[in-house]
Enzyme design. Structure first.
Site, PDB file in Angstrom:
ATOM      1  N   GLU A  26      -5.865  -2.899  10.841  1.00  0.00           N
ATOM      2  CA  GLU A  26      -6.873  -3.311   9.869  1.00  0.00           C
ATOM      3  C   GLU A  26      -6.830  -4.829   9.678  1.00  0.00           C
ATOM      4  OE1 GLU A  26      -7.879   0.262   7.121  1.00  0.00           O
ATOM      5  OE2 GLU A  26      -6.281  -0.899   6.200  1.00  0.00           O
ATOM      6  N   HIS A  56      -0.211  -0.645   3.693  1.00  0.00           N
ATOM      7  CA  HIS A  56      -1.577  -1.160   3.636  1.00  0.00           C
ATOM      8  C   HIS A  56      -1.538  -2.630   3.217  1.00  0.00           C
ATOM      9  CE1 HIS A  56      -5.735  -1.763   2.481  1.00  0.00           C
ATOM     10  NE2 HIS A  56      -6.021  -0.708   3.227  1.00  0.00           N
ATOM     11  N   GLU A  60      -3.251  -4.229   1.219  1.00  0.00           N
ATOM     12  CA  GLU A  60      -3.358  -4.428  -0.242  1.00  0.00           C
ATOM     13  C   GLU A  60      -2.007  -4.223  -0.915  1.00  0.00           C
ATOM     14  OE1 GLU A  60      -6.610  -1.700  -0.749  1.00  0.00           O
ATOM     15  OE2 GLU A  60      -7.911  -3.098   0.336  1.00  0.00           O
ATOM     16  N   GLY A  79     -13.294  -4.409   3.266  1.00  0.00           N
ATOM     17  CA  GLY A  79     -14.141  -4.500   2.083  1.00  0.00           C
ATOM     18  C   GLY A  79     -15.095  -5.675   2.091  1.00  0.00           C
ATOM     19  N   ASN A 101      -9.552   6.353   2.976  1.00  0.00           N
ATOM     20  CA  ASN A 101      -8.585   5.791   2.028  1.00  0.00           C
ATOM     21  C   ASN A 101      -9.376   5.507   0.749  1.00  0.00           C
ATOM     22  OD1 ASN A 101      -6.821   4.298   0.509  1.00  0.00           O
ATOM     23  ND2 ASN A 101      -6.691   2.570   1.926  1.00  0.00           N
ATOM     24  N   TRP A 102      -9.159   6.348  -0.247  1.00  0.00           N
ATOM     25  CA  TRP A 102      -9.950   6.221  -1.483  1.00  0.00           C
ATOM     26  C   TRP A 102      -9.527   5.008  -2.319  1.00  0.00           C
ATOM     27  CZ3 TRP A 102     -10.699  11.744  -4.019  1.00  0.00           C
ATOM     28  CH2 TRP A 102     -11.417  12.556  -3.135  1.00  0.00           C
ATOM     29  N   LYS A 103      -8.343   4.466  -2.034  1.00  0.00           N
ATOM     30  CA  LYS A 103      -7.805   3.345  -2.831  1.00  0.00           C
ATOM     31  C   LYS A 103      -7.758   3.739  -4.310  1.00  0.00           C
ATOM     32  CE  LYS A 103      -9.291   0.236   0.772  1.00  0.00           C
ATOM     33  NZ  LYS A 103      -9.663  -1.100   1.204  1.00  0.00           N
ATOM     34  N   SER A 156     -14.272  -2.139   7.074  1.00  0.00           N
ATOM     35  CA  SER A 156     -15.731  -2.046   6.996  1.00  0.00           C
ATOM     36  C   SER A 156     -16.339  -1.084   8.023  1.00  0.00           C
ATOM     37  CB  SER A 156     -16.378  -3.425   7.111  1.00  0.00           C
ATOM     38  OG  SER A 156     -15.960  -4.257   6.037  1.00  0.00           O
ATOM     39  N   GLY A 172     -12.386   2.857   4.168  1.00  0.00           N
ATOM     40  CA  GLY A 172     -12.296   2.641   2.723  1.00  0.00           C
ATOM     41  C   GLY A 172     -13.601   3.026   2.041  1.00  0.00           C
ATOM     42  N   GLY A 173     -14.410   2.029   1.721  1.00  0.00           N
ATOM     43  CA  GLY A 173     -15.641   2.217   0.947  1.00  0.00           C
ATOM     44  C   GLY A 173     -16.509   3.385   1.393  1.00  0.00           C
TER      45      GLY A 173
END
Ligand code: 13P
Length: 250
Positions: free
Chosen positions: A167, A95, A97, A173, A10-12, A213, A234-235
């Site tokens: 999640e 998500h 976010e 993150g 997930n590049w966000k 993470s 993510g990251g």
């Protein structure tokens, strides 16, 4: 029964168009495997160049959000047909976010899930508890409620093809990954909930990811759990590390 693992990035809100194509070229050889399903969920503006860049590879492209109406006066939104017509196969829905910053609710998640199925886009349906909820001991109740509402009116045949991403919000993150036991416990509870809503066959077929993470270090143990069928990353999906995560069992 053995479910094929699905590992999605997930590049966000990262990667301009030129950065996106560069990243795909860099990652393509590192994630080249038929052992797991590999998905890159990218910002809307990157979808078309990324679809072009992954042609001929094992990578499928996903979107990070979608609206639940067909078309019309919804300034700024993206329709399901816009996604399918661009070559999108998956869409992240709900998500945390989006729930936190963009007023996504369990009800809008359900509408989007139904719309995605209508257009044959595989939804990656997100759920997860906050730290307060975990400390209050209401994690499982909370997740079950999110799942029950997300799957309202969804048929068993559709549910079998869905992906659920568990999640925990406190693990996103933060570098604070859930313990393997915590992640497995909730993913199992989700599968049990699907069995109650549908039947054993549906529960055994649906794929449940862990996200929060995930790193090259934590992936092997997490993905070895009986109810964890891969990850939503993510990251680490923006780095060569993603190749190690995809090849976690080698
Ligand atoms: P991180 O892997 O950066 O914690 O993000 C997880 C996530 O939100 C994936 O959707």
């Amino acid at each position: 029964m053995s479910r094929k693992k699905i590992i999605a990035g997930n590049w966000k809100m990262n990667m301009t168009l030129s950065e996106a194509v560069k990243l795909v070229e860099e990652l393509k050889p590192l994630v080249a495997t038929e052992d797991v399903d590999v998905v890159f969920c990218v910002p809307a503006i990157d979808i078309i160049p990324v679809v072009e860049a992954v042609k001929g590879s094992n990578i499928a492209v996903g979107a990070e959000n979608m609206y639940f109406e067909e078309k019309g006066a919804y300034t700024g939104e993206i329709s399901p047909a816009m996604l399918t017509d661009s070559g999108v196969k998956y869409v992240i829905i709900g998500h945390s976010e989006r729930r936190e910053y963009f007023a996504e609710t369990d009800e809008t998640v359900n509408k989007k899930v139904l719309k995605a199925f209508e257009h044959k886009i595989t939804p990656i349906i997100c759920c997860g508890e906050s730290l307060t909820q975990r400390e209050q001991g209401i994690t499982i109740d909370w997740i079950r409620q999110q799942i029950k509402i997300a799957f309202l009116q969804v048929s068993a045949e559709q549910a079998k093809t869905a992906v659920i991403a568990y999640e925990p919000i406190w693990a996103i993150g933060t570098g604070k990954v859930a313990t393997t036991e915590q992640a497995q416990e909730v993913c199992k509870a989700i599968r049990d909930c699907i069995a109650e809503l549908y039947d054993e066959a549906t529960a055994e077929t649906i794929r449940i990811q862990y996200g929060g993470s995930v790193s090259a270090d934590s992936a092997p143990e997490l993905f070895a759990q009986p109810d964890i069928d891969g990850g939503l990353v993510g990251g680490a999906s923006l780095k060569p590390d993603f190749g190690k995560i995809v090849n976690y069992n080698k």
